[in-house]
Each structure stands twice: as C-alpha cells, then as structure tokens.
Design a protein around this motif. Structure first.
Motif, PDB file in Angstrom:
ATOM      1  N   GLY A   9      34.939  84.413  46.543  1.00 55.09           N
ATOM      2  CA  GLY A   9      35.969  83.997  47.483  1.00 55.09           C
ATOM      3  C   GLY A   9      36.900  85.156  47.771  1.00 55.09           C
ATOM      4  N   ALA A  46      34.467  71.514  45.198  1.00 55.31           N
ATOM      5  CA  ALA A  46      35.623  72.399  45.003  1.00 55.31           C
ATOM      6  C   ALA A  46      36.764  71.634  44.330  1.00 55.31           C
ATOM      7  N   VAL A 100      43.611  77.384  47.504  1.00 54.32           N
ATOM      8  CA  VAL A 100      42.357  77.815  46.891  1.00 54.32           C
ATOM      9  C   VAL A 100      41.159  76.991  47.345  1.00 54.32           C
ATOM     10  N   THR A 108      38.918  78.457  50.187  1.00 52.31           N
ATOM     11  CA  THR A 108      38.214  79.665  49.736  1.00 52.31           C
ATOM     12  C   THR A 108      37.072  79.276  48.813  1.00 52.31           C
ATOM     13  N   LEU A 109      37.339  78.376  47.881  1.00 55.94           N
ATOM     14  CA  LEU A 109      36.311  77.923  46.952  1.00 55.94           C
ATOM     15  C   LEU A 109      35.185  77.205  47.694  1.00 55.94           C
ATOM     16  N   SER A 110      35.528  76.410  48.704  1.00 60.68           N
ATOM     17  CA  SER A 110      34.501  75.740  49.508  1.00 60.68           C
ATOM     18  C   SER A 110      33.613  76.758  50.213  1.00 60.68           C
ATOM     19  N   GLN A 161      33.022  79.757  49.214  1.00 60.64           N
ATOM     20  CA  GLN A 161      32.237  80.391  48.156  1.00 60.64           C
ATOM     21  C   GLN A 161      31.044  79.506  47.776  1.00 60.64           C
TER      22      GLN A 161
END
Length: 140
Positions: free
Chosen positions: A29, A103, A120, A123-125, A127
């Motif tokens: 991310g 996420a 976050v 971004t995590l999604s 990733q």
C-alpha cells in the motif's frame, strides 16, 4: 520478467493506491488520493503511475455479490478507459468483491480504530486487490 503494477481501489472521496514489487510477488500500500473531481483524480493517478514507474494498472471492479455488474461497475469501466487514454498503460478490471470486508477484518484484528482506520482502509483494499490479482495470475 515481471511488470511493476499499480492497484487502485476507486472511491467517490478517497482512492486507495498500492504498487507491486519489481518481481510482481508482493503488493504494498502506498496511500490514498483524496479527490472527488474525476478529472483531477485521473490526473493524480497518472502522475502517481509515472512517479512509481508502473507498467500496468489494476482497477478494482465492484461486481455485485451475485456476479452482475451494476452502476458502480459501469462507472469504474469508464474510469478504466479514461486511465488507458491518459496513461497509455494497460488497465485491467479485477473483481474486488469482499476486499473492503477483508480490509475491515484485518483492521479489527490489528485493533486499528478511528481516523487512522478511515485513512488506511482504502489503501489496504487496493493492496488486497493487487495481491489477489497477482496471485491469480502467477504460474504455479
């Protein structure tokens, strides 16, 4: 030789960005782009793609749980076409079903709360989308 790939989780207010390593094994991310205007968002994604020297974009496609394509998926397909035109890069739509839930589950397990969580999750999604895409395309 693997391509460096950017994963994108499009959102109305915030769009998550991830990038692969040079070998195409791991997604990392790299943050969010907070932008509601679609034209400015496209420009910012194109700038980020250039800055990160990626060769391909993977855009999360919000397929309905029953497998059908709805209005959000149509919007993402239009975004993909505009990104192709703007960047000259190949853009792949990849089924993102359950990535936001995954996420949130991860963030629950790591006890990430409040404003930090909000920043976050996209971004995590992104990733997760990118990692799932790379894993599904890896030759075993």
């Amino acid at each position: 030789m693997a391509k460096k790939i950017m994963g994108i989780d499009y959102g109305e207010a915030r769009t998550g960005i991830a990038v692969s390593d040079a070998l195409g094994l791991l997604a990392n991310g790299v943050g969010n782009i907070e932008e509601r205007d679609i034209n400015r968002l496209i420009n910012k994604i194109a700038e980020k793609a250039s800055e990160l020297s990626v060769e391909m974009l993977v855009l999360g496609n919000p397929v309905n749980m029953n497998g059908t394509l709805g209005p959000k998926s149509e919007k993402v397909a239009k975004l993909a076409e505009r990104l192709r035109e703007k960047t000259g890069l190949p853009v792949v739509l990849f089924d993102e079903r359950c990535t936001t839930m995954a996420a949130h589950k991860f963030l629950n397990e790591t006890n990430t709360r409040g404003k930090k969580r909000k920043g976050v999750v996209d971004t995590l999604s992104a990733q997760i989308i990118l990692q799932n895409y790379m894993d599904s395309n890896r030759m075993l």
